[in-house]
Design a protein around this motif. Structure first.
Motif, short mmCIF file in Angstrom:
data_model
loop_
_atom_site.label_atom_id
_atom_site.label_comp_id
_atom_site.label_asym_id
_atom_site.label_seq_id
_atom_site.Cartn_x
_atom_site.Cartn_y
_atom_site.Cartn_z
N THR A 213 0.82 -1.21 0.00
CA THR A 213 0.00 0.00 0.00
C THR A 213 0.85 1.25 0.00
N ASP B 180 5.62 9.99 4.80
CA ASP B 180 5.30 10.76 3.58
C ASP B 180 6.48 10.91 2.63
N SER C 270 0.63 1.57 7.92
CA SER C 270 1.67 0.66 7.44
C SER C 270 2.41 0.04 8.61
N ARG D 99 1.33 -3.11 4.39
CA ARG D 99 0.10 -2.84 5.15
C ARG D 99 0.18 -3.47 6.54
N THR E 36 5.51 0.59 2.98
CA THR E 36 4.61 0.09 1.94
C THR E 36 3.98 -1.25 2.28
N ASP F 154 -3.45 7.15 4.03
CA ASP F 154 -4.48 7.01 5.05
C ASP F 154 -4.56 5.58 5.59
N VAL F 155 -3.80 4.68 5.02
CA VAL F 155 -3.77 3.29 5.47
C VAL F 155 -2.54 3.09 6.35
N ASP G 144 -1.13 4.15 0.15
CA ASP G 144 -2.20 5.04 0.61
C ASP G 144 -1.78 5.67 1.94
#
Length: 435
Positions: free
Chosen positions: A36, A53, A43, A311, A309, A40-41, A38
């Motif tokens: 992922t 970020d 990790s 999840r 990355t 907002d998810v 995202d």
């Protein structure tokens, strides 16, 4: 989507051609749910370790992680797929003979074994074997003096993510009594590879590494072809190279992190030697060179981006069971009063190491690793000896008159290996198994 690592992407796609029985119906271009980007998810990268970020904004490294998530072992996997014909025992026997005596010693050696061994015999352009031996000498010190007290804790860290831990759960190798065997085998592997001459072509570390690769490929084959629990859309490729990188490179990640904290971007001579040793061991393990950066910044970047990355998920039925069974495993060779005390002390150190690695005791406890008063007392009581001896030997082996301390370290390491059940002949004849 820009492809920043075309050669690695080609290697991923080649898996369906090289081993159709294993990968023929796997969509190797798909992005599994475990991966992922995202923001907002959640990790697997703890907030206190690094800011996520900037890592997600690094398209080149993110592409590397995405690609390596679908990469197995393009030479060991085809050999492991022969298990229906030869049996796993037969594959091990042929591999052992080939490592010790050469491929010509294996009657009618399958071409898959020829390709597997040839890939390990390749010498990378950057390799300096003298530097590898120097790095092994340095890393032998923490392996002999600290690893016996910390390895179980490091092992626990591989079970905190459902997506990365599931292959082990499927094998059943880390449940009940088999947990002790798996921890011991892993500890032995890392220790054996530090012996003098171990990573030379006919060294015992070369052979041991080949066997570890084969076992990973056997797990990969069985998960893809024989397990109803393996959801490719969720998990992708079992035991991918991106998941092998953290265990293989943890030593130099710690060195790299310390260097960056000190404001350094280059290795010291000692760190450079350790890096060469670890990098070559990972090369023999089959890791692509893209995952083996040569500088401290690159190493920290790939470590953090891999976590950023992946999840987050901690499934108690998978991860919790693995953690509990590993903590409960008894690793000592006997049950004398000394063995029982040593086992309890080691567990206290491993739990402490695991808790420190995650920054918060509450988070570690939620994963099934909880420190109690006895754990803290045992660590406090034994720290002066364990850490004191390590510090003295570490400094001495970096000095001008290091030979006696090197010999002392080697004797202790061989003693450790004996407690793990490794035969003395393997630790003594490491450089001359066949030639």
């Amino acid at each position: 989507m820009t492809v920043h690592h075309p050669e690695l992407a080609d290697r991923v796609r080649s898996q369906s051609r090289l081993q159709p029985a294993m990968y023929g119906d796997v969509d190797l271009t798909a992005i599994p749910y475990r991966f992922t980007v995202d923001p907002d998810v959640r990790s697997s990268l703890p907030e206190w370790v690094a800011d996520r970020d900037p890592l997600l904004a690094d398209e080149q490294t993110v592409d590397l992680m995405r690609t390596a998530t679908m990469l197995g072992d393009v030479v060991a996997d085809p050999y492991a797929a022969l298990q229906d014909r030869y049996g796993v025992k037969g594959l091990i026997e042929m591999l052992t003979t080939a490592c010790r005596e050469g491929i010509d010693a294996v009657p009618d050696a399958p071409e898959e074994l020829v390709a597997f061994l040839a890939s390990m015999e390749q010498v990378p352009d950057w390799l300096d074997m003298e530097l590898v031996e120097e790095g092994a000498r340095h890393i032998r010190v923490p392996t002999a003096f600290l690893a016996p007290f910390l390895t179980r804790g490091a092992f626990l860290a591989t079970f905190i993510n459902t997506y990365a831990a599931l292959p082990m759960a499927l094998t059943g190798a880390l449940s009940d009594k088999r947990a002790a065997r798996r921890v011991t085998e892993t500890t032995s592997f890392f220790a054996i590879t530090t012996l003098p001459g171990a990573l030379e072509r006919y060294g015992v570390g070369f052979e041991t590494t080949a066997h570890v690769r084969l076992m990973h490929s056997v797990v990969r084959f069985n998960a893809l072809r024989r397990s109803a629990k393996w959801d490719r859309d969720v998990y992708g490729v079992p035991v991918p190279q991106v998941d092998q990188m953290p265990a293989g490179m943890i030593n130099v990640y710690l060195l790299a992190s310390a260097a960056l904290r000190q404001g350094r971007t280059e290795w010291t001579p000692r760190e450079r030697a350790i890096h060469e040793f670890v990098r070559y061991r990972c090369f023999l393990m089959g890791l692509p060179e893209d995952l083996l950066p040569s500088d401290p910044e690159g190493i920290v970047r790939v470590f953090h981006t891999r976590a950023a990355t992946l999840r987050h998920d901690f499934d108690d039925a998978t991860c919790g069971e693995l953690v509990r069974s590993t903590l409960a495993a008894y690793l000592r060779p006997g049950r004398t009063p000394f063995d029982l005390v040593a086992d309890r002390v080691e567990k206290a150190w491993s739990k402490t190491f695991f808790t420190r690695a995650f920054g918060r005791a509450r988070e570690a406890a939620a994963m099934g690793v909880e420190l109690n008063g006895l754990d803290r007392a045992l660590v406090a009581a034994t720290a002066p000896f364990i850490l004191g001896r390590f510090t003295v030997v570490l400094r001495a082996t970096q000095g001008r008159f290091h030979a006696p301390f090197d010999a002392y370290t080697l004797r202790l390491l061989r003693k450790r290996l004996a407690t793990y059940g490794v035969e003395q002949a393997m630790t003594e004849d490491h450089g001359a198994i066949a030639h």
